[in-house]
Design a protein around this motif. Sequence first.
Motif, mmCIF file in Angstrom:
data_model
loop_
_atom_site.group_PDB
_atom_site.id
_atom_site.type_symbol
_atom_site.label_atom_id
_atom_site.label_comp_id
_atom_site.label_asym_id
_atom_site.label_seq_id
_atom_site.Cartn_x
_atom_site.Cartn_y
_atom_site.Cartn_z
ATOM 1 N N ALA A 138 38.450 12.548 97.828
ATOM 2 C CA ALA A 138 37.479 11.455 97.789
ATOM 3 C C ALA A 138 36.066 11.973 98.045
ATOM 4 C CB ALA A 138 37.862 10.395 98.815
ATOM 5 N N ALA A 139 35.945 12.979 98.922
ATOM 6 C CA ALA A 139 34.625 13.536 99.227
ATOM 7 C C ALA A 139 34.002 14.186 97.997
ATOM 8 C CB ALA A 139 34.734 14.552 100.363
ATOM 9 N N HIS A 140 34.819 14.835 97.153
ATOM 10 C CA HIS A 140 34.301 15.401 95.910
ATOM 11 C C HIS A 140 33.699 14.308 95.029
ATOM 12 C CE1 HIS A 140 37.407 18.949 96.094
ATOM 13 N NE2 HIS A 140 36.392 19.134 96.926
ATOM 14 N N VAL A 141 34.377 13.159 94.956
ATOM 15 C CA VAL A 141 33.879 12.047 94.130
ATOM 16 C C VAL A 141 32.520 11.581 94.646
ATOM 17 C CG1 VAL A 141 34.316 9.709 93.300
ATOM 18 C CG2 VAL A 141 36.229 11.295 93.604
ATOM 19 N N ALA A 142 32.442 11.353 95.952
ATOM 20 C CA ALA A 142 31.193 10.864 96.539
ATOM 21 C C ALA A 142 30.049 11.843 96.304
ATOM 22 C CB ALA A 142 31.393 10.622 98.038
ATOM 23 N N ALA A 143 30.333 13.143 96.407
ATOM 24 C CA ALA A 143 29.287 14.149 96.209
ATOM 25 C C ALA A 143 28.802 14.177 94.773
ATOM 26 C CB ALA A 143 29.805 15.522 96.622
ATOM 27 N N SER A 144 29.689 13.910 93.808
ATOM 28 C CA SER A 144 29.331 13.994 92.398
ATOM 29 C C SER A 144 28.715 12.708 91.868
ATOM 30 C CB SER A 144 30.564 14.352 91.567
ATOM 31 O OG SER A 144 30.223 14.581 90.221
ATOM 32 N N LEU A 145 29.283 11.557 92.242
ATOM 33 C CA LEU A 145 28.861 10.286 91.647
ATOM 34 C C LEU A 145 28.032 9.414 92.571
ATOM 35 C CD1 LEU A 145 32.050 9.230 89.637
ATOM 36 C CD2 LEU A 145 29.981 10.349 88.798
ATOM 37 N N GLY A 146 28.145 9.612 93.882
ATOM 38 C CA GLY A 146 27.336 8.851 94.824
ATOM 39 C C GLY A 146 27.461 7.354 94.626
ATOM 40 N N ASP A 147 26.327 6.662 94.536
ATOM 41 C CA ASP A 147 26.350 5.204 94.451
ATOM 42 C C ASP A 147 26.617 4.686 93.039
ATOM 43 O OD1 ASP A 147 23.955 5.734 93.239
ATOM 44 O OD2 ASP A 147 22.706 4.705 94.725
ATOM 45 N N ARG A 148 26.978 5.582 92.107
ATOM 46 C CA ARG A 148 27.347 5.115 90.764
ATOM 47 C C ARG A 148 28.746 4.508 90.740
ATOM 48 N NH1 ARG A 148 25.935 10.428 87.409
ATOM 49 N NH2 ARG A 148 25.870 11.336 89.509
ATOM 50 N N VAL A 149 29.517 4.686 91.799
ATOM 51 C CA VAL A 149 30.839 4.055 91.909
ATOM 52 C C VAL A 149 30.868 3.245 93.196
ATOM 53 C CG1 VAL A 149 31.781 6.194 92.881
ATOM 54 C CG2 VAL A 149 33.332 4.466 92.018
ATOM 55 N N PRO A 150 31.148 1.948 93.118
ATOM 56 C CA PRO A 150 31.066 1.094 94.310
ATOM 57 C C PRO A 150 32.121 1.408 95.367
ATOM 58 C CG PRO A 150 31.074 -0.223 92.291
ATOM 59 C CD PRO A 150 31.426 1.161 91.905
ATOM 60 N N LEU A 151 33.331 1.795 94.938
ATOM 61 C CA LEU A 151 34.439 1.969 95.871
ATOM 62 C C LEU A 151 35.235 3.206 95.487
ATOM 63 C CD1 LEU A 151 36.279 0.901 98.183
ATOM 64 C CD2 LEU A 151 37.486 -0.450 96.445
ATOM 65 N N ILE A 152 35.517 4.035 96.480
ATOM 66 C CA ILE A 152 36.348 5.226 96.293
ATOM 67 C C ILE A 152 37.578 5.070 97.180
ATOM 68 C CG2 ILE A 152 36.485 7.738 96.501
ATOM 69 C CD1 ILE A 152 33.347 7.707 96.414
ATOM 70 N N LEU A 153 38.752 4.965 96.561
ATOM 71 C CA LEU A 153 39.990 4.867 97.322
ATOM 72 C C LEU A 153 40.455 6.266 97.690
ATOM 73 C CD1 LEU A 153 42.001 2.127 95.362
ATOM 74 C CD2 LEU A 153 40.657 1.869 97.468
ATOM 75 N N ASP A 154 40.645 6.502 98.966
ATOM 76 C CA ASP A 154 41.022 7.824 99.469
ATOM 77 C C ASP A 154 42.533 7.902 99.639
ATOM 78 O OD1 ASP A 154 41.312 10.262 100.690
ATOM 79 O OD2 ASP A 154 39.874 9.873 102.304
ATOM 80 N N GLY A 155 43.174 8.691 98.792
ATOM 81 C CA GLY A 155 44.612 8.903 98.894
ATOM 82 C C GLY A 155 44.963 10.309 99.311
ATOM 83 N N GLY A 156 43.997 11.045 99.904
ATOM 84 C CA GLY A 156 44.231 12.420 100.288
ATOM 85 C C GLY A 156 44.051 13.367 99.114
ATOM 86 N N PRO A 157 44.231 14.664 99.329
ATOM 87 C CA PRO A 157 44.059 15.643 98.248
ATOM 88 C C PRO A 157 45.052 15.424 97.115
ATOM 89 C CG PRO A 157 44.144 16.725 100.399
ATOM 90 C CD PRO A 157 44.556 15.297 100.612
ATOM 91 N N SER A 158 44.597 15.650 95.885
ATOM 92 C CA SER A 158 45.485 15.518 94.729
ATOM 93 C C SER A 158 46.597 16.558 94.801
ATOM 94 C CB SER A 158 44.697 15.705 93.425
ATOM 95 O OG SER A 158 43.696 14.728 93.309
ATOM 96 N N ARG A 159 47.793 16.138 94.484
ATOM 97 C CA ARG A 159 48.973 17.004 94.636
ATOM 98 C C ARG A 159 48.978 18.160 93.638
ATOM 99 N NH1 ARG A 159 52.405 13.280 93.848
ATOM 100 N NH2 ARG A 159 53.262 13.771 91.807
ATOM 101 N N ALA A 160 48.766 17.862 92.361
ATOM 102 C CA ALA A 160 48.820 18.906 91.334
ATOM 103 C C ALA A 160 47.520 19.685 91.252
ATOM 104 C CB ALA A 160 49.153 18.303 89.973
ATOM 105 N N GLY A 161 46.387 18.978 91.349
ATOM 106 C CA GLY A 161 45.098 19.642 91.342
ATOM 107 C C GLY A 161 44.583 20.031 89.969
ATOM 108 N N LEU A 162 45.342 19.787 88.918
ATOM 109 C CA LEU A 162 44.910 20.004 87.546
ATOM 110 C C LEU A 162 45.164 18.748 86.743
ATOM 111 C CD1 LEU A 162 46.303 23.526 86.545
ATOM 112 C CD2 LEU A 162 43.906 22.924 86.900
#
Length: 309
Positions: free
Chosen positions: A154-178
């Motif tokens: 979720a922190a990666h999303v916030a750093a990249s998109l900031g206030d361009r996305v109203p809500l970021i749901l945090d489900g922990g690190p992505s399992r596959a990562g690709l």
Amino acid sequence: MRGGTISRATDAAIAEAVALLRAGGLVAIPTETVYGLAADATSRDAVARIYAAKGRPDFNPLIAHVSGPDMAAALVDISPLARDLMARFWPGPLTLVLPLRPGTPLAPAVTAGLPTLAVRCPDHPVPRALIETLGRPLAAPSANASGRISPTTAAHVAASLGDRVPLILDGGPSRAGLESTIVGIDGDRATLLRPGAIPAEALGIPLAAATAAITAPGQLASHYAPAQPVRLDALTATPGEFHIGFGAVPGDLNLSSNADLSEAAACLYDALHAAQASGRPAIAVAPIPRNGLGAAINDRLARAAAPRS
């Protein structure tokens, strides 16, 4: 609500996300591959907001995330080969590009004007709950600025998109990562359009090579890229480079000290984010084997290192 708000993916936060999606808004969501920037795939305005938020070129199509084969069947023509792959790999990180059915309710921008649609059934409780509750497919490319490093937290999303996305749901690190493996199906012919989290050989079918045409997400020559230039197959670093290691090549950060490709895949984007944030002017990456998941890892690294337009 303040833009870029990160909320743990509780039942209450998921309900809030559904309300945003119904209103034509955007929500960043976890999946088993990477975090996605989701919108109601049937809403022209919502899908347009995805392209605007990411700065995504309008010729680059999106993936429609569905609850399963039944929802997919309302959108695309499903051949016996496609149905077999769905039975074996859905839910999961396999995207199929199939002929678009006439008269579907999808926003036209989802397909970028192509006669085909990319569909996937995710294997993560958050998008599955959102799709089931909304009752409609979700368009959901990676939740980052177009062409930049994909987000696995979720922190990666916030750093990249900031206030361009109203809500970021945090489900922990992505399992596959690709990102998902993308396969185009034309009758009984299958084409590998993008290597991904399922190794191509695991599909158990003959696969033709993709052409240069953009027919699916993730095919741009420069993609998944950090701000700095990237040098590949680097056994050592030059002064000023952040070195991402693998196996016996230690680096400043090692994708997998025991040369496990699954671990390396899960860590790849996090390592690129760390390298980008290091303050060093360049990034070097150790050699990665090309077998199994190594094919997808090398695909992402080659696009990250490609000349920037």
